[in-house]
Design a protein around this motif. Structure first.
Motif, short mmCIF file in Angstrom:
data_model
loop_
_atom_site.label_atom_id
_atom_site.label_comp_id
_atom_site.label_asym_id
_atom_site.label_seq_id
_atom_site.Cartn_x
_atom_site.Cartn_y
_atom_site.Cartn_z
N LYS A 271 -24.61 28.36 34.12
CA LYS A 271 -24.05 27.17 33.45
C LYS A 271 -24.91 26.79 32.25
CE LYS A 271 -20.47 26.05 36.12
NZ LYS A 271 -20.48 24.85 36.98
N GLY A 272 -25.79 27.71 31.84
CA GLY A 272 -26.59 27.48 30.65
C GLY A 272 -27.92 26.83 30.87
N GLU A 277 -36.27 21.54 32.95
CA GLU A 277 -35.26 20.51 32.73
C GLU A 277 -35.16 20.15 31.25
OE1 GLU A 277 -35.85 16.39 34.22
OE2 GLU A 277 -34.13 16.85 35.51
N GLY A 278 -33.94 20.16 30.73
CA GLY A 278 -33.70 19.84 29.33
C GLY A 278 -33.65 21.04 28.42
N LEU A 279 -34.01 22.22 28.95
CA LEU A 279 -33.90 23.46 28.18
C LEU A 279 -32.67 24.24 28.64
CD1 LEU A 279 -37.56 24.82 27.94
CD2 LEU A 279 -36.28 23.51 26.23
N PHE A 280 -31.89 24.71 27.68
CA PHE A 280 -30.67 25.46 27.96
C PHE A 280 -30.67 26.70 27.06
CE2 PHE A 280 -30.20 20.96 28.60
CZ PHE A 280 -29.64 20.87 29.87
N VAL A 303 -20.55 27.29 25.42
CA VAL A 303 -19.80 26.18 26.02
C VAL A 303 -20.53 25.65 27.25
CG1 VAL A 303 -17.64 25.55 27.18
CG2 VAL A 303 -17.58 26.94 25.11
N ASN A 304 -20.96 26.57 28.12
CA ASN A 304 -21.66 26.15 29.33
C ASN A 304 -22.95 25.41 29.01
OD1 ASN A 304 -19.81 27.14 31.21
ND2 ASN A 304 -20.72 29.18 31.23
N ALA A 305 -23.72 25.94 28.05
CA ALA A 305 -24.98 25.31 27.70
C ALA A 305 -24.77 23.90 27.14
CB ALA A 305 -25.74 26.17 26.68
N VAL A 306 -23.79 23.76 26.27
CA VAL A 306 -23.51 22.44 25.67
C VAL A 306 -23.04 21.46 26.73
CG1 VAL A 306 -22.01 21.18 24.09
CG2 VAL A 306 -23.09 23.31 23.35
N GLY A 321 -15.70 19.62 27.84
CA GLY A 321 -15.01 19.04 26.70
C GLY A 321 -13.49 19.14 26.85
N MET A 322 -12.78 18.21 26.23
CA MET A 322 -11.32 18.24 26.27
C MET A 322 -10.81 19.32 25.32
SD MET A 322 -8.72 15.02 25.64
CE MET A 322 -9.46 14.12 27.00
N VAL A 323 -9.70 19.97 25.70
CA VAL A 323 -9.13 21.02 24.85
C VAL A 323 -8.77 20.45 23.48
CG1 VAL A 323 -8.29 22.38 26.79
CG2 VAL A 323 -6.80 20.65 25.77
#
Length: 351
Positions: A271-272, A277-280, A303-306, A321-323
């Motif tokens: 999921k990124g 913690e806080g690093l993706f 997308v997963n990271a964001v 996020g919404m499509v």
């Protein structure tokens, strides 16, 4: 204190650019830090290579794809810092402090590492006098194929990149010769077969030992190669070198902050998120079960990271996020596009 961002993305290649787009879509204040002087990442190495495997796109030249990707990545006007190599990532209470080689300090709530394998530099030809011809007819990448039309081209290297170049060039060059230091080419079989079927000259167990100059034109006129203990002279118009790349990691961490790794890759949850913690992270620098090392995989990683970063910053936020067809951030932009399509005056230039 310097300006504070929600997300700072290290790396301006495909994973970084799509992370910037999606971060903007999720209405976060975003910054990109890129060590090179332009965005686009590794895609720029092969500007005339055709890309077939991105969903919803017809075959597209890498250069055009790169331009589209940059335009998309800048949709929500992220701050972009070019020519800034990251030296260290530190943490000051709940904020990350990113220090770049020029001494600048960047403050952010979360970090997305999208720097792939790091800074990529071609391995140079280790033959006396080679550097002198780098701006002449000794090349480490293929820019425009047209540059080689009707010319005799020698390619040194037998991996995927070298053989892909040979396949592209055999349609425009007068002749293509591929030399490789091993007993067989290591590229994909289908590409090697194309070379063989089209009569490309392949010389194995060979390496360049000497460059013969054309003093009048100040360029390489021929190369001498060692083949199984003997020497052979090959007349050339251009020499292309692909001996691999040196990879320099552009990120280091203060003690206790570095995420867990498997070899050269950061361990990701899928999921990124990383172990710190806080690093993706997104793209070719991570490993997890089911990871896909293709462009489409980089986009999913982004997308997963964001989304994970968004929830880290604001735990009450929606997990995804919404499509775009229902997302309010596109409402005014869609209105503008519709008006342009039908020739109706645009009411405001604010979108």
């Amino acid at each position: 204190m310097n300006e504070l961002f929600d997300i700072t993305i290290i790396g301006g290649g495909p994973a970084g650019l799509y992370s910037a787009f999606y971060s903007g879509l999720r209405e976060m204040k975003t910054k990109i830090i890129e060590s090179q002087d332009t965005l686009g990442g590794k895609v720029r190495i092969y500007p005339e290579k055709r890309i077939w495997d991105v969903g919803g796109l017809k075959p597209i030249l890498a250069q055009e794809f790169c331009e589209n990707l940059i335009e998309q990545g800048l949709t929500f006007n992220p701050t972009v810092c070019l020519n800034q190599k990251v030296e260290t990532i530190d943490k000051d209470e709940n904020l990350f402090v990113i220090t770049t080689e020029d001494g600048n300090r960047h403050y952010t709530k979360a970090v997305i590492l999208a720097n792939g394998g790091g800074i990529i530099t071609p391995q140079k030809l280790e033959v006396e006098g080679a550097q002198k011809y780098e701006l002449k007819n000794l090349h480490y990448t293929v820019g425009r194929l047209e540059r080689f039309r009707g010319r005799h081209v020698l390619i040194s290297g037998g991996g995927n990149t070298a053989v892909d170049w040979a396949v592209e060039l055999m349609y425009v060059a007068k002749s293509v010769t591929v030399i490789y230091r091993k007993e067989e080419l290591s590229a994909h079989e289908a590409q090697v077969k194309k070379l063989q079927e089209n009569g490309v000259n392949i010389i194995l167990n060979a390496k360049i030992t000497c460059l013969h100059p054309n003093e009048e034109k100040d360029c390489i006129d021929a190369v001498e190669i060692a083949v199984n203990g003997s020497h052979q002279r090959v007349e050339v118009d251009d020499v292309l070198i692909n001996h691999g790349y040196q990879r320099e990691s552009s990120v280091s961490f203060t003690p206790g902050l570095e995420p867990k790794k498997q070899g050269e890759y950061f361990e990701s949850t899928g999921k990124g998120a990383l172990s710190t913690e806080g690093l993706f992270a997104a793209g070719d620098n991570i490993v997890y079960d089911g990871k896909v090392y293709l462009l489409l995989g980089a986009f999913q990683d982004a997308v997963n990271a964001v989304n994970s970063a968004k929830q880290y910053i604001d735990p009450s936020s929606y997990p995804s996020g919404m499509v775009s067809s229902h997302n309010e951030v596109f409402k005014a932009r869609n209105e503008k596009l519709i008006r342009e399509q039908h020739g109706v005056p645009i009411l405001s230039e604010s979108v």
